[in-house]
Design a protein around this motif. Structure first.
Motif, short mmCIF file in Angstrom:
data_model
loop_
_atom_site.label_atom_id
_atom_site.label_comp_id
_atom_site.label_asym_id
_atom_site.label_seq_id
_atom_site.Cartn_x
_atom_site.Cartn_y
_atom_site.Cartn_z
N GLU A 1 0.83 -1.20 0.00
CA GLU A 1 0.00 0.00 0.00
C GLU A 1 0.86 1.25 0.00
O GLU A 1 1.93 1.30 0.62
CB GLU A 1 -0.93 0.01 1.22
CG GLU A 1 -1.93 -1.15 1.21
CD GLU A 1 -2.82 -1.17 2.44
OE1 GLU A 1 -4.04 -1.03 2.30
OE2 GLU A 1 -2.26 -1.33 3.55
N ALA A 2 0.38 2.27 -0.68
CA ALA A 2 1.02 3.58 -0.72
C ALA A 2 -0.06 4.59 -1.07
O ALA A 2 -1.18 4.21 -1.46
CB ALA A 2 2.16 3.62 -1.73
N SER A 3 0.25 5.87 -0.96
CA SER A 3 -0.74 6.91 -1.26
C SER A 3 -0.06 8.06 -1.99
O SER A 3 1.10 8.38 -1.72
CB SER A 3 -1.39 7.44 0.02
OG SER A 3 -2.12 6.43 0.69
N ILE A 4 -0.82 8.67 -2.90
CA ILE A 4 -0.40 9.91 -3.54
C ILE A 4 -1.25 11.03 -2.95
O ILE A 4 -2.48 10.99 -3.01
CB ILE A 4 -0.60 9.86 -5.06
CG1 ILE A 4 0.19 8.70 -5.67
CG2 ILE A 4 -0.17 11.18 -5.69
CD1 ILE A 4 1.68 8.86 -5.61
N LEU A 5 -0.60 12.02 -2.34
CA LEU A 5 -1.30 13.15 -1.73
C LEU A 5 -1.14 14.36 -2.63
O LEU A 5 -0.02 14.70 -3.04
CB LEU A 5 -0.72 13.45 -0.34
CG LEU A 5 -0.54 12.26 0.61
CD1 LEU A 5 0.08 12.72 1.92
CD2 LEU A 5 -1.86 11.56 0.85
N TYR A 6 -2.25 15.04 -2.94
CA TYR A 6 -2.24 16.20 -3.81
C TYR A 6 -2.41 17.46 -2.96
O TYR A 6 -3.40 17.60 -2.23
CB TYR A 6 -3.37 16.12 -4.84
CG TYR A 6 -3.30 14.90 -5.72
CD1 TYR A 6 -2.59 14.92 -6.91
CD2 TYR A 6 -3.96 13.72 -5.37
CE1 TYR A 6 -2.53 13.80 -7.73
CE2 TYR A 6 -3.90 12.60 -6.18
CZ TYR A 6 -3.18 12.65 -7.35
OH TYR A 6 -3.13 11.53 -8.16
N PHE A 7 -1.47 18.40 -3.08
CA PHE A 7 -1.51 19.64 -2.32
C PHE A 7 -1.61 20.83 -3.27
O PHE A 7 -0.98 20.84 -4.33
CB PHE A 7 -0.24 19.82 -1.47
CG PHE A 7 -0.12 18.85 -0.32
CD1 PHE A 7 -0.52 19.21 0.96
CD2 PHE A 7 0.39 17.57 -0.52
CE1 PHE A 7 -0.41 18.32 2.01
CE2 PHE A 7 0.50 16.67 0.52
CZ PHE A 7 0.10 17.06 1.79
N ASP A 8 -2.41 21.81 -2.87
CA ASP A 8 -2.45 23.07 -3.61
C ASP A 8 -1.15 23.83 -3.37
O ASP A 8 -0.75 24.03 -2.22
CB ASP A 8 -3.66 23.90 -3.17
CG ASP A 8 -3.82 25.16 -4.01
OD1 ASP A 8 -3.14 26.16 -3.68
OD2 ASP A 8 -4.61 25.17 -4.95
N ARG A 9 -0.48 24.26 -4.42
CA ARG A 9 0.82 24.90 -4.27
C ARG A 9 0.71 26.25 -3.58
O ARG A 9 1.66 26.70 -2.91
CB ARG A 9 1.49 25.07 -5.64
CG ARG A 9 2.94 25.52 -5.57
CD ARG A 9 3.55 25.55 -6.95
NE ARG A 9 3.62 24.24 -7.57
CZ ARG A 9 4.61 23.38 -7.37
NH1 ARG A 9 5.61 23.70 -6.57
NH2 ARG A 9 4.60 22.21 -7.96
N ASP A 10 -0.43 26.92 -3.71
CA ASP A 10 -0.59 28.25 -3.10
C ASP A 10 -0.97 28.15 -1.63
O ASP A 10 -0.33 28.76 -0.77
CB ASP A 10 -1.64 29.05 -3.87
CG ASP A 10 -1.23 29.28 -5.32
OD1 ASP A 10 -0.01 29.42 -5.58
OD2 ASP A 10 -2.12 29.31 -6.19
N THR A 11 -2.01 27.36 -1.33
CA THR A 11 -2.47 27.25 0.06
C THR A 11 -1.73 26.19 0.85
O THR A 11 -1.78 26.18 2.08
CB THR A 11 -3.97 26.94 0.10
OG1 THR A 11 -4.20 25.64 -0.48
CG2 THR A 11 -4.76 27.98 -0.69
N ARG A 12 -1.06 25.25 0.13
CA ARG A 12 -0.32 24.13 0.74
C ARG A 12 -1.24 23.25 1.57
O ARG A 12 -0.83 22.65 2.55
CB ARG A 12 0.85 24.65 1.59
CG ARG A 12 1.83 25.52 0.82
CD ARG A 12 3.05 25.87 1.64
NE ARG A 12 2.69 26.55 2.86
CZ ARG A 12 2.39 27.84 2.94
NH1 ARG A 12 2.44 28.59 1.85
NH2 ARG A 12 2.08 28.39 4.10
N ARG A 13 -2.50 23.17 1.17
CA ARG A 13 -3.47 22.32 1.86
C ARG A 13 -3.77 21.09 1.01
O ARG A 13 -3.72 21.12 -0.21
CB ARG A 13 -4.78 23.08 2.15
CG ARG A 13 -4.61 24.32 3.00
CD ARG A 13 -3.95 23.99 4.34
NE ARG A 13 -4.80 23.18 5.18
CZ ARG A 13 -5.62 23.67 6.11
NH1 ARG A 13 -5.68 24.97 6.32
NH2 ARG A 13 -6.35 22.86 6.84
#
Length: 516
Positions: free
Chosen positions: A447-459
């Motif tokens: 198992e693994a995960s890809i996390l997507y973050f907004d580059r501006d808000t870093r959320r």
């Protein structure tokens, strides 16, 4: 006159009529229900499908009995999309049979027609669904009536079976309508070729910002499938959104050498910006195992690492000398790919039998130490975006101090939002539990995960959970998840995690503090 009875002759007794025992009412009802269900199922199998053209695709729509409902879209040879669209005893199966060459070529020659494809697909799906509903009613009633007539040989009972089948189908349709979830397309589960999953599911940011209604998103899926078929065996490269930061979260590799190839493949497929390893990369933490860590330098992305309870101080010192590795401990923070990370190593080293493990108290103290470091970072004007700890009980200690904290240790994935608003993501075992994979009846998955973050808000905007079949298995599954605050119509996410509202829909137990 005196009658004389002849001795030895008796008057014969009248015959007694006995009725055959009638079956109990519940047995009769059970038998009728069995006949109805079997006949309805046979009817659906024989004639309960509709061939419909959806955009440039020729599809077959079918209703199937199911315990959980939902929608399954089979896209051969790529795999299938599973949507939790409804809860009912029937499932909608949509098989993509083939691409219509003429209509597909028209889209290639006239790309401007893609803008109208959404409305076209919506109409096609509506017409196909209506045809399927009518055909299914006929199939269910005809199947149940025919089987009822064959079993009971009485027209009345056969008609009752057909009527009951129609009533059951209507009830199932009403249940599906009442539980219909058009937003289920936001969190699909994809099984099949792993390399095609990112292109088929779509971009995380575009799903968040461009999703309007179910029909439009369905059109996007059909459009993407069309593009995949258009390039035949050469799948298109996954073009990352330049405003999205991709983080690959791995954990508990436990000396499985296959993990490095899987991680390198994920880095390439998803254009990963940074890898986060939440510990237990080793099994015993001895110096003899250090050579196992050499591939880390060639994975294609910076590597952020915290010590697990199976990693020794020797392991940590070795990794500090590996190119591209950022070792975090005692709350140390580092900025990688625009995100600020801070972490702490596990206070326990369980392979050392000469020491007494500190247990839950040691993990809580580690969490308190990390929380203090996070507060100091915020006071210095460099707030942390992601905290990392190996043990979930230590990670819970930073609740309210950071938007997201990553952990491992449990060898299975889970997500929850803590009381003060911090989201806790626990990763499964990217090594399939290492040598422990064969201890149970079935091998543990990788198992693994890809996390997507907004580059501006870093959320955190979304995450993909990736699950590969364990030792000897070749299955692959990718499921997309979005925080509730990022779904259409939700209120904006608070910037201070201490004021955030819990948003997760999954709250699972954390398990014991002892090491797996």
């Amino acid at each position: 006159m005196v009658s004389v009875r002849t001795p030895g002759r008796r008057k014969p007794k009248p015959p007694v009529l006995e009725l055959a025992p009638r079956p109990h009412p519940w047995r009769r009802a059970l038998g009728l229900v069995t006949v109805v269900l079997a006949g309805a199922w046979l009817g659906l199998l024989v004639v309960g499908n509709v061939r419909a053209q959806v955009g440039p695709m020729n599809t077959t729509m079918t209703l199937r009995p199911s315990l959980s409902g939902g929608t399954k879209i089979n896209v051969s040879p790529l795999g299938a999309l599973h949507l939790d669209s409804h809860v009912a005893p029937v499932r909608l199966d949509v098989n993509v049979d083939q691409l219509d060459p003429a209509r597909a070529q028209a889209l290639v020659d006239h790309p401007e027609r893609l803008s109208g494809l959404q409305d076209e697909v919506a109409r096609d799906v509506e017409h196909g669904t209506l045809d399927l509903a009518v055909r299914s009613c006929v199939a269910v009633v005809a199947g149940a009536t025919a089987l009822g007539l064959a079993v009971y040989r009485r027209p009345g009972r056969a008609a009752a079976a057909g009527g009951l089948a129609l009533a059951l189908l209507a009830a199932s349709g009403g249940t599906a309508y009442a539980t219909w979830n058009p937003k289920s397309v936001l969190e699909p589960r994809f099984s099949g070729l792993l390399s095609s999953a990112p292109s088929l599911v779509g971009n995380a940011r575009s799903i968040v910002t461009e999703f309007d209604v179910y029909q439009k998103e369905l059109a996007r899926l059909v459009t993407n499938v069309t593009k995949l078929y258009d390039v035949t065996s050469t799948l298109p490269a996954y073009q990352p959104d330049p405003t999205t930061v991709r983080v690959l979260h791995v954990s508990d590799i436990h000396l499985n050498p296959a993990s490095w190839k899987i991680i390198a493949s994920l880095v390439e497929q998803y254009k990963v910006d940074v890898i986060v390893d939440s510990g237990d990369t080793m099994d015993h933490g001895t110096a003899a195992e250090n050579g196992f860590l050499d591939p880390v330098a060639n994975l294609g992305a910076p590597y952020v690492w915290v010590r697990g309870n199976h990693d020794s101080v020797l392991t940590q010192r070795y990794l500090e000398g590996v190119r591209g590795v950022h070792v975090l401990d005692r709350g140390r923070a580092v900025t990688v790919a625009g995100l600020r990370f801070a972490g702490i190593g596990d206070p326990q080293y369980t392979p050392d039998r000469s020491t007494v493990p500190g247990g839950g108290d040691a993990e809580e103290r580690a969490g308190a130490e990390l929380a203090a470091a996070l507060r100091a970072q915020r006071a210095a004007g460099t707030p942390v975006d992601v905290a990392i700890a190996h043990e979930p009980s230590a990670a819970r200690g930073v609740d309210g101090e950071v938007p997201l904290v990553l952990a491992g240790h449990l060898h299975h994935e889970q997500t929850e939002v803590l009381e003060k608003g911090t989201r806790l993501r626990v990763e499964g075992s990217t090594g399939g539990s290492g040598l422990r994979a064969v201890e149970g009846k079935y091998p543990d998955p990788i198992e693994a995960s890809i996390l997507y973050f907004d580059r501006d808000t870093r959320r955190l905007q979304a995450w993909d959970e990736i699950k590969l079949g364990g030792l000897g298995l070749t299955t692959a599954e990718v499921s997309r998840h979005l925080p509730k605050e990022n779904q259409p119509g939700a209120a904006p996410t608070p910037t201070d995690p201490a004021t955030a509202t819990p948003t997760t829909t999954t709250r699972a137990p954390t398990g014991p503090a002892t090491a797996p």
